[in-house]
Motif scaffolding. Sequence first.
Motif, PDB file in Angstrom:
ATOM      1  N   PRO A 114       0.835  -1.199   0.000  1.00  0.00           N
ATOM      2  CA  PRO A 114       0.000   0.000   0.000  1.00  0.00           C
ATOM      3  C   PRO A 114       0.867   1.246   0.000  1.00  0.00           C
ATOM      4  CG  PRO A 114      -0.779  -1.601   1.615  1.00  0.00           C
ATOM      5  CD  PRO A 114       0.532  -2.108   1.102  1.00  0.00           C
ATOM      6  N   GLU A 115       0.571   2.173  -0.867  1.00  0.00           N
ATOM      7  CA  GLU A 115       1.378   3.378  -0.999  1.00  0.00           C
ATOM      8  C   GLU A 115       0.881   4.454  -0.051  1.00  0.00           C
ATOM      9  OE1 GLU A 115       1.246   4.471  -5.056  1.00  0.00           O
ATOM     10  OE2 GLU A 115       1.974   2.549  -5.751  1.00  0.00           O
ATOM     11  N   PRO A 116       1.781   5.238   0.540  1.00  0.00           N
ATOM     12  CA  PRO A 116       1.342   6.314   1.422  1.00  0.00           C
ATOM     13  C   PRO A 116       0.565   7.346   0.630  1.00  0.00           C
ATOM     14  CG  PRO A 116       3.690   6.503   0.946  1.00  0.00           C
ATOM     15  CD  PRO A 116       3.242   5.193   0.396  1.00  0.00           C
ATOM     16  N   SER A 117      -0.540   7.811   1.177  1.00  0.00           N
ATOM     17  CA  SER A 117      -1.374   8.763   0.457  1.00  0.00           C
ATOM     18  C   SER A 117      -1.038  10.200   0.786  1.00  0.00           C
ATOM     19  CB  SER A 117      -2.850   8.509   0.803  1.00  0.00           C
ATOM     20  OG  SER A 117      -3.066   8.650   2.202  1.00  0.00           O
ATOM     21  N   GLY A 118      -0.238  10.424   1.806  1.00  0.00           N
ATOM     22  CA  GLY A 118       0.035  11.793   2.224  1.00  0.00           C
ATOM     23  C   GLY A 118       1.160  12.426   1.452  1.00  0.00           C
TER      24      GLY A 118
ATOM     25  N   GLY B 291      -4.505  16.571   6.670  1.00  0.00           N
ATOM     26  CA  GLY B 291      -4.104  15.898   5.445  1.00  0.00           C
ATOM     27  C   GLY B 291      -3.431  16.783   4.421  1.00  0.00           C
ATOM     28  N   ARG B 292      -3.137  18.040   4.749  1.00  0.00           N
ATOM     29  CA  ARG B 292      -2.560  18.969   3.783  1.00  0.00           C
ATOM     30  C   ARG B 292      -1.145  19.374   4.225  1.00  0.00           C
ATOM     31  NH1 ARG B 292      -5.360  18.835  -0.666  1.00  0.00           N
ATOM     32  NH2 ARG B 292      -5.283  21.049  -1.178  1.00  0.00           N
ATOM     33  N   THR B 293      -0.377  19.900   3.280  1.00  0.00           N
ATOM     34  CA  THR B 293       0.958  20.421   3.580  1.00  0.00           C
ATOM     35  C   THR B 293       0.902  21.934   3.533  1.00  0.00           C
ATOM     36  OG1 THR B 293       2.060  18.482   2.667  1.00  0.00           O
ATOM     37  CG2 THR B 293       3.378  20.479   2.853  1.00  0.00           C
ATOM     38  N   VAL B 294       1.219  22.570   4.659  1.00  0.00           N
ATOM     39  CA  VAL B 294       1.043  24.008   4.816  1.00  0.00           C
ATOM     40  C   VAL B 294       2.383  24.648   5.165  1.00  0.00           C
ATOM     41  CG1 VAL B 294      -0.285  25.813   5.975  1.00  0.00           C
ATOM     42  CG2 VAL B 294      -1.258  23.528   5.729  1.00  0.00           C
ATOM     43  N   LEU B 295       2.734  25.704   4.465  1.00  0.00           N
ATOM     44  CA  LEU B 295       3.934  26.471   4.786  1.00  0.00           C
ATOM     45  C   LEU B 295       3.558  27.561   5.779  1.00  0.00           C
ATOM     46  CD1 LEU B 295       6.968  27.063   4.114  1.00  0.00           C
ATOM     47  CD2 LEU B 295       6.112  28.759   2.476  1.00  0.00           C
TER      48      LEU B 295
ATOM     49  N   ALA C 173       2.080   2.133  16.887  1.00  0.00           N
ATOM     50  CA  ALA C 173       0.802   2.821  16.836  1.00  0.00           C
ATOM     51  C   ALA C 173       0.015   2.363  15.616  1.00  0.00           C
ATOM     52  CB  ALA C 173       1.024   4.331  16.793  1.00  0.00           C
ATOM     53  N   ALA C 174      -1.279   2.651  15.616  1.00  0.00           N
ATOM     54  CA  ALA C 174      -2.129   2.272  14.484  1.00  0.00           C
ATOM     55  C   ALA C 174      -1.576   2.871  13.209  1.00  0.00           C
ATOM     56  CB  ALA C 174      -3.550   2.779  14.735  1.00  0.00           C
ATOM     57  N   PRO C 175      -1.300   2.041  12.174  1.00  0.00           N
ATOM     58  CA  PRO C 175      -0.592   2.521  11.000  1.00  0.00           C
ATOM     59  C   PRO C 175      -1.464   3.286  10.011  1.00  0.00           C
ATOM     60  CG  PRO C 175      -1.061   0.196  10.770  1.00  0.00           C
ATOM     61  CD  PRO C 175      -1.522   0.582  12.136  1.00  0.00           C
ATOM     62  N   ASP C 176      -2.785   3.160  10.090  1.00  0.00           N
ATOM     63  CA  ASP C 176      -3.656   3.723   9.068  1.00  0.00           C
ATOM     64  C   ASP C 176      -4.426   4.911   9.617  1.00  0.00           C
ATOM     65  OD1 ASP C 176      -2.871   1.818   7.148  1.00  0.00           O
ATOM     66  OD2 ASP C 176      -4.211   0.361   8.093  1.00  0.00           O
ATOM     67  N   LEU C 177      -3.728   5.962   9.957  1.00  0.00           N
ATOM     68  CA  LEU C 177      -4.340   7.148  10.531  1.00  0.00           C
ATOM     69  C   LEU C 177      -4.694   8.178   9.476  1.00  0.00           C
ATOM     70  CD1 LEU C 177      -1.942   7.553  13.596  1.00  0.00           C
ATOM     71  CD2 LEU C 177      -4.251   6.592  13.581  1.00  0.00           C
ATOM     72  N   GLY C 178      -4.400   7.885   8.237  1.00  0.00           N
ATOM     73  CA  GLY C 178      -4.632   8.867   7.188  1.00  0.00           C
ATOM     74  C   GLY C 178      -3.475   9.845   7.099  1.00  0.00           C
ATOM     75  N   ALA C 179      -3.525  10.696   6.096  1.00  0.00           N
ATOM     76  CA  ALA C 179      -2.451  11.674   5.904  1.00  0.00           C
ATOM     77  C   ALA C 179      -2.481  12.713   7.016  1.00  0.00           C
ATOM     78  CB  ALA C 179      -2.611  12.356   4.550  1.00  0.00           C
ATOM     79  N   PRO C 180      -1.322  13.061   7.563  1.00  0.00           N
ATOM     80  CA  PRO C 180      -1.296  14.065   8.628  1.00  0.00           C
ATOM     81  C   PRO C 180      -1.368  15.472   8.067  1.00  0.00           C
ATOM     82  CG  PRO C 180       0.925  13.399   8.118  1.00  0.00           C
ATOM     83  CD  PRO C 180       0.024  12.565   7.246  1.00  0.00           C
ATOM     84  N   ALA C 181      -1.586  16.419   8.944  1.00  0.00           N
ATOM     85  CA  ALA C 181      -1.357  17.824   8.599  1.00  0.00           C
ATOM     86  C   ALA C 181       0.136  18.056   8.762  1.00  0.00           C
ATOM     87  CB  ALA C 181      -2.145  18.741   9.526  1.00  0.00           C
ATOM     88  N   THR C 182       0.803  18.465   7.689  1.00  0.00           N
ATOM     89  CA  THR C 182       2.250  18.674   7.719  1.00  0.00           C
ATOM     90  C   THR C 182       2.540  20.163   7.669  1.00  0.00           C
ATOM     91  OG1 THR C 182       2.649  16.563   6.604  1.00  0.00           O
ATOM     92  CG2 THR C 182       4.447  18.163   6.588  1.00  0.00           C
TER      93      THR C 182
END
Length: 563
Positions: free
Chosen positions: A158-162, A502-506, A351-360
């Motif tokens: 399974p590929e990381p979605s984040g 789930g988004r990447t924010v500067l 920890a649970a591996p399928d937490l979805g994409a984080p806020a980065t």
Amino acid sequence: MREFIVEADGGSRGNPGPAGYGSVVIDAATGETLVERAEYIGVATNNVAEYRGLLAGLRAARELDPSAAVRVRMDSKLVVEQMSGRWKIKHPDMKPLAAEAARILPRAQVTYEWIPREQNKHADRLANEAMDAGKRGEQWDAEASRAALKARPAASAPEPSGPPGDATAGAARAREALASARPAVATGVRRATAAGSATAAGSTTPAESAAGGTAVGSAGGGNVATAVMSGTGTGTGTGSGVAAGDSAARAADLVTDGDSAMGAQAATGGDAAKAGAAGSGTGSGTGGSAAGSGTGTGGSAASGPVADSAAGGAGPAGDVRGGDVKRDADRRAAHAVAVPASSSPSVGWGAAPDLGAPATFVLLRHGETPLTPQKRFSGSGGTDPSLSDVGREQAERVAAALARRGTVQHILASPLARTRQTAGAVADRLGLEVTVDDGLIETDFGAWEGLTFGEVRERHPEDLNAWLADPEAEPTGGGESFAATATRIAATRDRLVAEYAGRTVLLVTHVTPIKTFVRLALGAPPESLFRMELSAASLSAVAYYADGNASVRLFNETSHLRP
């Protein structure tokens, strides 16, 4: 309905410079390569070449079956986000190319997906073959191509979605290692290798994470994806943290624009034992003394992987010998990921591996102002200086670096002039808007604004000593304490994590807010602020997960500032 995968890439040796593209059409059901396309296109930019690769791939898919569903996979965040309609297209060279791509197939048949460069090697090698052919004065020859041989498909985990920098990439790698230990039962399109390379937010592998980490260090260049890590293993290292009894001048040397507290506690004769509180590691800084701990064990640095077995509990992160050792380490980490949720700890690889994409959050310190090289307090209560000529050049350099990485989806900035100007340079390059957020503002240093550390010690010695010893103490004249700053940053963090899940924010901000984001993510004590060096226009990154955990992915990255 038949389904195709189009992988496309483009490159320019000079940007603009000699350019070429590559694209490949793959049968989604079988993983079979159906079509390869590549071409040398003369002098062009990276983005133009990437769009040309997309056009070639879409046309090839249409020629095979105009009714097929097409999933486009590219490592260009710019192209993916623009074609998905989430980013505006401002550059005049991009608009006609994007419009042409949108006309090739009905919009409902095409979806776009960002993938790490490591997963786009086939198209990348085709593009390089085309550029090599152009250098020889030739066009690309399909019969002579070896791109497919160098990009062998394998069973895919399974590929990381984040986005890049997500710790989910490491979890995907661990699950892949676990899957590879079993007999293969299906074939996929592309091997899911470690994701997150070449981005504002770097990632680590399970072997690196499990090696027993460094505590807080800073890097002045190169790949610093492991510059800030935590670990449960033991390991010793050296740092240049200021020891008790050092002169005030030495401590003051760590005080830069807004960097009011760093290293200063040691000048007051603070407890030298605190230097090792954040764990062991090596700290190295750009443009000043490094901030790091003394020697000690890193076992209590912060929550890290479940165990240090991947590296035997000693040595630097990622210090593994040979492919077999690394594979074994990945498999052991994978078993930690596979532990049932009921018996898993709340943090680390268990920890649970399928937490979805984080806020980065990609944390960018603003460029230099005239006060920065003079090492003066410069917070939110002073003159609000603008960037200097050096600072404007730094802003352009970091903007170019972020554009190359192509991972930022939103830009937020402190309301002060220096951060808005730095954010504006990045926004112009990425084609994004800047949102001003008051929660990102620098600490108010009260009557100390505009003064050097030495001048404050001469004029307000008792207030300075109290401020260095107690995070609740305010600067002279009623400025903001570090405790108050931490409360403000924690509230800002929680609000932005919810808003940008789930988004990447500067986040373009200042020394104290960035160090506070990092300190809170690591669970480090307030005095850790004194042991971090943060350069002007440097990049750091923290990922925040749905279960409340955070992962520091990058700290004080400055390689983009080198000529």
